[in-house]
Scaffold this active site. Structure first.
Site, PDB file in Angstrom:
ATOM      1  N   GLN A  73     -65.258 -26.646  51.641  1.00 28.56           N
ATOM      2  CA  GLN A  73     -66.526 -25.907  51.596  1.00 28.56           C
ATOM      3  C   GLN A  73     -66.527 -24.692  52.541  1.00 28.56           C
ATOM      4  O   GLN A  73     -65.660 -24.581  53.422  1.00 28.56           O
ATOM      5  CB  GLN A  73     -67.659 -26.846  52.010  1.00 28.56           C
ATOM      6  CG  GLN A  73     -67.887 -27.997  51.049  1.00 28.56           C
ATOM      7  CD  GLN A  73     -69.093 -28.828  51.452  1.00 28.56           C
ATOM      8  OE1 GLN A  73     -68.954 -29.952  51.876  1.00 28.56           O
ATOM      9  NE2 GLN A  73     -70.274 -28.255  51.322  1.00 28.56           N
ATOM     10  N   HIS A  74     -67.517 -23.837  52.343  1.00 32.69           N
ATOM     11  CA  HIS A  74     -67.945 -22.788  53.293  1.00 32.69           C
ATOM     12  C   HIS A  74     -67.042 -21.563  53.449  1.00 32.69           C
ATOM     13  O   HIS A  74     -67.488 -20.548  53.965  1.00 32.69           O
ATOM     14  CB  HIS A  74     -68.173 -23.345  54.709  1.00 32.69           C
ATOM     15  CG  HIS A  74     -68.849 -24.653  54.777  1.00 32.69           C
ATOM     16  ND1 HIS A  74     -70.094 -24.855  54.240  1.00 32.69           N
ATOM     17  CD2 HIS A  74     -68.453 -25.851  55.299  1.00 32.69           C
ATOM     18  CE1 HIS A  74     -70.451 -26.125  54.440  1.00 32.69           C
ATOM     19  NE2 HIS A  74     -69.469 -26.748  55.066  1.00 32.69           N
ATOM     20  N   ASP A 231     -65.926 -30.091  48.124  1.00 33.51           N
ATOM     21  CA  ASP A 231     -65.053 -31.274  48.111  1.00 33.51           C
ATOM     22  C   ASP A 231     -65.796 -32.577  48.385  1.00 33.51           C
ATOM     23  O   ASP A 231     -65.521 -33.606  47.748  1.00 33.51           O
ATOM     24  CB  ASP A 231     -63.873 -31.110  49.075  1.00 33.51           C
ATOM     25  CG  ASP A 231     -64.261 -30.749  50.493  1.00 33.51           C
ATOM     26  OD1 ASP A 231     -65.467 -30.640  50.801  1.00 33.51           O
ATOM     27  OD2 ASP A 231     -63.343 -30.574  51.315  1.00 33.51           O
TER      28      ASP A 231
HETATM   29  O1  LIG Z   1     -66.654 -28.202  56.142  1.00 23.26           O
HETATM   30  C1  LIG Z   1     -66.614 -29.249  55.552  1.00 23.26           C
HETATM   31  C2  LIG Z   1     -67.855 -29.942  55.107  1.00 23.26           C
HETATM   32  O2  LIG Z   1     -69.013 -29.317  55.540  1.00 23.26           O
HETATM   33  C3  LIG Z   1     -65.283 -29.860  55.280  1.00 23.26           C
HETATM   34  O3  LIG Z   1     -65.383 -31.138  54.752  1.00 23.26           O
HETATM   35  C4  LIG Z   1     -64.495 -29.027  54.366  1.00 23.26           C
HETATM   36  O4  LIG Z   1     -65.087 -29.182  53.101  1.00 23.26           O
HETATM   37  C5  LIG Z   1     -63.022 -29.373  54.397  1.00 23.26           C
HETATM   38  O5  LIG Z   1     -62.691 -30.633  53.953  1.00 23.26           O
HETATM   39  P1  LIG Z   1     -61.231 -31.262  54.121  1.00 23.26           P
HETATM   40  O6  LIG Z   1     -60.257 -30.234  53.726  1.00 23.26           O
HETATM   41  O7  LIG Z   1     -61.091 -31.672  55.532  1.00 23.26           O
HETATM   42  O8  LIG Z   1     -61.242 -32.456  53.195  1.00 23.26           O
END
Ligand SMILES: O=C(CO)[C@@H](O)[C@H](O)COP(=O)(O)O
Ligand SMILES: Nc1ncnc2c1ncn2[C@@H]1O[C@H](COP(=O)(O)OP(=O)(O)O)[C@@H](O)[C@H]1O
Length: 478
Positions: A73-74, A231
């Site tokens: 995300q983000h 995700d």
């Molecule tokens: O920033 C967040 C949720 O807000 C993280 O969950 C990212 O979405 C990355 O996820 P992973 O790569 O660690 O699974």
């Protein structure tokens, strides 16, 4: 006649994963993956190249009739008017914009951010990265014609589009930008303009939860493309979380999340009130230091994952008094983007490889514990805890997590739950082609092997010891 297949793609922080499943039963067919660069700023074109490798390793996508993309995300992906990246994408775990996050909160107030977007910005949130860009790279900022998220970029490339007006996203990922209302499903141009200094950007259209957004021309296959998800919303789709089912994800990030029907608004900023991929909400707490704490400890000790787990399990709960405050990359929860970590409680008895290994596992679980407490404070009754993500494979984590959290933990079969969740979304989009109100397909075979439950004697002293140690850390020059 061969059964129609669907594919799910997870463009995650460390790698891209492709899973192919039977559209009707959800039975696993094949999968592949490829690594991403180990960096917090990445050229998004590299993700597209990695996807080609992962697809090849999965044995191609023949027979796939629907595909969806989930992703970290983000991350701020900036495109110019021709659809070319303006600069490398700044990922969720790039903490450069910690000061900008503090300023945005001070300028508008935590209450307003929480009530309008569901989330009080921290450095992970896209809006803070846009503010950083405007301040630090005004020439690049002026060239930005569109901003999107990693899963939006890959979905767009998958469709073979080069027109930024054709970008799409979904409500779950849009809800992590800091300029979207999960409640209304609309962008908040005032907040975008406030963060970036202008709001005349192309933002991806927020597709309906079971909409086909186009065809997968970019991959050269005759398949429809689903809206995709962030995700964590993807993993929730795969696991079919019910009320009170809490998901603990131990990948690059450590995440605590659950599904609720009303958008949470936590002005303390601990819990982000994101949207899910079905029309509900996904309160979420994330740390930036999770599986990589294990990687760093493994490298320092010169061992593989099995040996790291063996060492950790050879030390008692509490690691003989050693506490590892794992702020290797600053931290998001607690919100300390400029912090550096520490190791406390060093004595002759605790200064061992075994204690250090166990302290690394205990540290990341204590981080999840802070998240769990925060969602409980918001009123969530925890019925069950499920553990997924790369580090969930570790037998040490499977023992340390129930012990430190004082709760049994359900262990779904090891798998790629984000990719599985978006594959399930793709099957849903496929079903909606003939029945617009189709339910999410049941997919009884998702997960494969029966789940295990991890239990261990409760060790509350680990969190007590960590709570004393954690405030004792340094702050780097930001
Ligand atoms: O920033 C967040 C949720 O807000 C993280 O969950 C990212 O979405 C990355 O996820 P992973 O790569 O660690 O699974
Ligand atoms: N057996 C294992 N023991 C501990 N950690 C593991 C093991 N296998 C994989 N990992 C960790 O999983 C992480 C990758 O998990 P993953 O969920 O794919 O991450 P992301 O989704 O953030 O890309 C790596 O950092 C690695 O350390």
């Amino acid at each position: 006649m061969t059964a129609p297949l669907v594919a799910g793609i997870d463009t995650s922080t460390q790698s891209v994963k492709v899973v192919v499943r039977d559209a009707e039963t959800g039975a696993f067919v094949r999968s592949g993956s490829a690594s991403h660069p180990n960096a917090t700023q990445v050229d998004p074109r590299v993700w597209w190249e990695a996807l080609q490798v992962a697809v090849e390793r999965a044995g191609g996508l023949d027979g796939v009739v629907a595909v969806s993309v989930g992703g970290q995300q983000h991350g701020m992906v900036t495109l110019d008017a021709d659809g070319e990246p303006v600069r490398p994408a700044m990922l969720w775990n790039d903490n450069s914009s910690g000061r900008q996050a503090r300023e945005l909160v001070a300028e508008l107030g935590a209450e307003r951010w929480a009530s309008e977007t569901g989330t009080v910005p921290v450095a992970s949130i896209t809006a803070t990265k846009l503010r950083w860009l405007a301040e630090h790279e005004p020439e690049n900022a002026a060239r930005v014609a569109a901003v999107c998220l990693p899963h939006d970029y890959l979905t767009w490339r998958l469709r073979g589009s080069t027109d930024i007006a054709e970008l799409t996203t979904d409500r779950s990922d849009a809800s992590g930008t800091g300029y979207f209302s999960g409640r209304t499903g609309e962008y908040l141009p005032d907040l975008l303009g406030h963060a970036f200094g202008r709001s005349d950007l192309v933002l991806p259209r927020v597709a309906d939860i079971r909409e086909s957004v186009g065809r997968a021309a970019g991959l050269g296959i005759d398949a429809i493309v689903g809206p995709g998800t962030g995700d964590n919303a993807g993993a929730a789709l795969a696991l079919g979380l019910g009320p009170g089912d809490v998901l603990l994800s131990v990948g690059t990030s450590g995440v605590v999340s659950a599904i609720v029907t009303q958008q949470p608004a936590d002005p303390t900023g601990l819990v982000a009130g994101f949207s899910d991929a079905t029309g509900n909400y996904l309160p979420l707490v994330a740390t930036v230091n999770c599986a990589q704490v294990l990687d760093a400890t493994r490298e320092l000790l010169g061992v593989d994952y099995d040996e790291l787990a063996r060492l950790a399990l050879a030390a008692p709960a509490g690691s003989n008094g050693l506490s590892f405050v794992p702020y290797l990359h600053g931290e998001r929860t607690p919100n300390l983007p400029d912090a550096a970590g520490a190791i406390h409680g060093v004595t002759h008895a605790s200064y061992t490889r075994e204690s250090l290994a166990r302290a690394a596992f205990e540290a990341i679980v204590c981080g999840l514990g802070v998240g769990l407490d925060a969602v409980r404070v918001l009123g969530l009754e925890v019925a069950s805890l499920r553990l997924v993500g790369g580090a969930a494979k570790s037998p040490a984590l499977r023992e340390v997590a129930p012990s430190v959290l004082g709760h049994d933990i359900v262990l779904p079969a090891p798998g790629e739950y984000v990719a599985d969740g978006v594959a399930r979304q793709a099957a849903w989009v496929l079903a909606a082609q003939t029945d617009a109100a189709a339910d999410l397909p049941a997919w009884p075979e998702l997960g494969g092997a029966p789940v295990e439950v991890a239990t261990a004697p409760s060790a509350p002293h680990v969190r007590e010891q960590y709570a004393l140690a954690a405030p004792l850390h340094l702050t780097r020059e930001g």
